[in-house]
Scaffold this motif. Sequence first.
Motif, PDB file in Angstrom:
ATOM      1  N   HIS A   1    -136.638 -51.590  82.330  1.00  0.00           N
ATOM      2  CA  HIS A   1    -136.261 -52.393  83.479  1.00  0.00           C
ATOM      3  C   HIS A   1    -134.988 -51.826  84.114  1.00  0.00           C
ATOM      4  O   HIS A   1    -134.300 -51.009  83.535  1.00  0.00           O
ATOM      5  CB  HIS A   1    -136.080 -53.859  83.072  1.00  0.00           C
ATOM      6  CG  HIS A   1    -134.944 -54.082  82.139  1.00  0.00           C
ATOM      7  ND1 HIS A   1    -134.980 -53.733  80.817  1.00  0.00           N
ATOM      8  CD2 HIS A   1    -133.715 -54.618  82.358  1.00  0.00           C
ATOM      9  CE1 HIS A   1    -133.835 -54.036  80.258  1.00  0.00           C
ATOM     10  NE2 HIS A   1    -133.040 -54.568  81.162  1.00  0.00           N
ATOM     11  N   THR A   2    -134.689 -52.290  85.305  1.00  0.00           N
ATOM     12  CA  THR A   2    -133.537 -51.795  86.042  1.00  0.00           C
ATOM     13  C   THR A   2    -132.255 -52.398  85.480  1.00  0.00           C
ATOM     14  O   THR A   2    -132.161 -53.606  85.282  1.00  0.00           O
ATOM     15  CB  THR A   2    -133.666 -52.166  87.538  1.00  0.00           C
ATOM     16  OG1 THR A   2    -134.888 -51.607  88.025  1.00  0.00           O
ATOM     17  CG2 THR A   2    -132.499 -51.616  88.331  1.00  0.00           C
ATOM     18  N   LEU A   3    -131.287 -51.542  85.239  1.00  0.00           N
ATOM     19  CA  LEU A   3    -129.983 -51.982  84.745  1.00  0.00           C
ATOM     20  C   LEU A   3    -129.038 -52.204  85.909  1.00  0.00           C
ATOM     21  O   LEU A   3    -129.173 -51.573  86.954  1.00  0.00           O
ATOM     22  CB  LEU A   3    -129.397 -50.926  83.798  1.00  0.00           C
ATOM     23  CG  LEU A   3    -130.185 -50.646  82.526  1.00  0.00           C
ATOM     24  CD1 LEU A   3    -129.561 -49.493  81.756  1.00  0.00           C
ATOM     25  CD2 LEU A   3    -130.276 -51.882  81.654  1.00  0.00           C
TER      26      LEU A   3
ATOM     27  N   LYS B   1    -133.544 -52.828  69.878  1.00  0.00           N
ATOM     28  CA  LYS B   1    -134.643 -53.618  70.425  1.00  0.00           C
ATOM     29  C   LYS B   1    -134.180 -54.642  71.460  1.00  0.00           C
ATOM     30  O   LYS B   1    -134.995 -55.154  72.220  1.00  0.00           O
ATOM     31  CB  LYS B   1    -135.377 -54.356  69.304  1.00  0.00           C
ATOM     32  CG  LYS B   1    -136.143 -53.447  68.380  1.00  0.00           C
ATOM     33  CD  LYS B   1    -136.773 -54.252  67.265  1.00  0.00           C
ATOM     34  CE  LYS B   1    -137.418 -53.363  66.231  1.00  0.00           C
ATOM     35  NZ  LYS B   1    -137.960 -54.145  65.098  1.00  0.00           N
ATOM     36  N   LEU B   2    -132.893 -54.944  71.461  1.00  0.00           N
ATOM     37  CA  LEU B   2    -132.393 -55.941  72.413  1.00  0.00           C
ATOM     38  C   LEU B   2    -132.592 -55.460  73.842  1.00  0.00           C
ATOM     39  O   LEU B   2    -132.271 -54.328  74.180  1.00  0.00           O
ATOM     40  CB  LEU B   2    -130.905 -56.205  72.182  1.00  0.00           C
ATOM     41  CG  LEU B   2    -130.513 -56.873  70.874  1.00  0.00           C
ATOM     42  CD1 LEU B   2    -128.992 -56.945  70.774  1.00  0.00           C
ATOM     43  CD2 LEU B   2    -131.139 -58.246  70.742  1.00  0.00           C
ATOM     44  N   LYS B   3    -133.113 -56.342  74.683  1.00  0.00           N
ATOM     45  CA  LYS B   3    -133.269 -56.027  76.099  1.00  0.00           C
ATOM     46  C   LYS B   3    -131.942 -56.349  76.777  1.00  0.00           C
ATOM     47  O   LYS B   3    -131.554 -57.506  76.892  1.00  0.00           O
ATOM     48  CB  LYS B   3    -134.393 -56.831  76.725  1.00  0.00           C
ATOM     49  CG  LYS B   3    -134.616 -56.498  78.179  1.00  0.00           C
ATOM     50  CD  LYS B   3    -135.738 -57.323  78.772  1.00  0.00           C
ATOM     51  CE  LYS B   3    -135.860 -57.011  80.251  1.00  0.00           C
ATOM     52  NZ  LYS B   3    -136.835 -57.903  80.885  1.00  0.00           N
ATOM     53  N   LEU B   4    -131.247 -55.314  77.176  1.00  0.00           N
ATOM     54  CA  LEU B   4    -129.957 -55.462  77.822  1.00  0.00           C
ATOM     55  C   LEU B   4    -130.092 -55.172  79.308  1.00  0.00           C
ATOM     56  O   LEU B   4    -130.935 -54.373  79.720  1.00  0.00           O
ATOM     57  CB  LEU B   4    -128.926 -54.524  77.182  1.00  0.00           C
ATOM     58  CG  LEU B   4    -128.705 -54.709  75.677  1.00  0.00           C
ATOM     59  CD1 LEU B   4    -127.745 -53.662  75.139  1.00  0.00           C
ATOM     60  CD2 LEU B   4    -128.220 -56.115  75.371  1.00  0.00           C
ATOM     61  N   ASP B   5    -129.241 -55.813  80.093  1.00  0.00           N
ATOM     62  CA  ASP B   5    -129.325 -55.673  81.543  1.00  0.00           C
ATOM     63  C   ASP B   5    -128.168 -54.897  82.156  1.00  0.00           C
ATOM     64  O   ASP B   5    -128.268 -54.451  83.295  1.00  0.00           O
ATOM     65  CB  ASP B   5    -129.386 -57.063  82.188  1.00  0.00           C
ATOM     66  CG  ASP B   5    -130.643 -57.818  81.772  1.00  0.00           C
ATOM     67  OD1 ASP B   5    -131.726 -57.204  81.725  1.00  0.00           O
ATOM     68  OD2 ASP B   5    -130.522 -59.023  81.473  1.00  0.00           O
ATOM     69  N   SER B   6    -127.062 -54.752  81.455  1.00  0.00           N
ATOM     70  CA  SER B   6    -125.885 -54.091  82.036  1.00  0.00           C
ATOM     71  C   SER B   6    -125.717 -52.674  81.492  1.00  0.00           C
ATOM     72  O   SER B   6    -125.860 -52.437  80.298  1.00  0.00           O
ATOM     73  CB  SER B   6    -124.624 -54.908  81.755  1.00  0.00           C
ATOM     74  OG  SER B   6    -124.333 -54.909  80.384  1.00  0.00           O
TER      75      SER B   6
ATOM     76  N   GLU C   1    -121.714 -61.309  84.881  1.00  0.00           N
ATOM     77  CA  GLU C   1    -122.670 -62.243  84.280  1.00  0.00           C
ATOM     78  C   GLU C   1    -123.639 -61.518  83.343  1.00  0.00           C
ATOM     79  O   GLU C   1    -123.904 -61.966  82.225  1.00  0.00           O
ATOM     80  CB  GLU C   1    -123.452 -62.974  85.372  1.00  0.00           C
ATOM     81  CG  GLU C   1    -124.379 -64.040  84.834  1.00  0.00           C
ATOM     82  CD  GLU C   1    -125.110 -64.799  85.938  1.00  0.00           C
ATOM     83  OE1 GLU C   1    -126.145 -65.400  85.612  1.00  0.00           O
ATOM     84  OE2 GLU C   1    -124.658 -64.788  87.089  1.00  0.00           O
ATOM     85  N   ALA C   2    -124.147 -60.374  83.769  1.00  0.00           N
ATOM     86  CA  ALA C   2    -125.061 -59.589  82.929  1.00  0.00           C
ATOM     87  C   ALA C   2    -124.338 -59.084  81.687  1.00  0.00           C
ATOM     88  O   ALA C   2    -124.897 -59.102  80.579  1.00  0.00           O
ATOM     89  CB  ALA C   2    -125.638 -58.417  83.720  1.00  0.00           C
ATOM     90  N   ILE C   3    -123.106 -58.647  81.857  1.00  0.00           N
ATOM     91  CA  ILE C   3    -122.319 -58.164  80.720  1.00  0.00           C
ATOM     92  C   ILE C   3    -122.111 -59.285  79.707  1.00  0.00           C
ATOM     93  O   ILE C   3    -122.301 -59.091  78.502  1.00  0.00           O
ATOM     94  CB  ILE C   3    -120.961 -57.590  81.189  1.00  0.00           C
ATOM     95  CG1 ILE C   3    -121.175 -56.268  81.920  1.00  0.00           C
ATOM     96  CG2 ILE C   3    -120.006 -57.411  80.009  1.00  0.00           C
ATOM     97  CD1 ILE C   3    -119.935 -55.718  82.597  1.00  0.00           C
TER      98      ILE C   3
END
Length: 185
Positions: A39-41, A106-111, A47-49
């Motif tokens: 996915h896009t980071l 495995k964690l889905k991270l966003d930042s 907030e994402a952090i």
Amino acid sequence: MKKFALILAMSSVVALTACSKDVNEVKSGTTVDAQAQKHTLVSNNAEAIQKDMQKLETLAAEKEARAGDMTKRLESAVQTKNEEELRKLFPEFKAHILDNLAEMKKLKLDSTEVVQLREKLDAIHKVSLSLQARLVGENPDPTEMQELQKKGAALQQEIMTISQKIDQITAASSIAAAPANADQA
């Protein structure tokens, strides 16, 4: 004696950072699986952090609870300078750390910032495990040990830099939100 001092130092660093520190305090690295990050980071998004850091902190707390007995046995072996016990505990300790790293991957991270932190945490843990494996082995090569220590120190500095950036972004967001919250009161 010198060998035990190094074992003590590495055991403390690896055991405590892997098990008991807040992720912002950890001075250790992780390789990101490309499939886990399709996915896009986002960058510079407080907030994402904060959400990503919460995921890492939750995982660390879960792992700390599971590692209690092993950590106590490891600390006891270090304190009593029991090389044989350290050699016996190392495979269990290594498996625990590698399991932690696999779950962290495995964690889905966003930042992007927390993804970078995870990469460095993975890397420094692996360097620490390599160093510890040599320490508990017979006749460790001082040159290899020195190179691993340099690599660990460089990774530690990178982690500090990333952590500072994360702190700056989240602090700036908190400061910007404070006046808005005051207006609502």
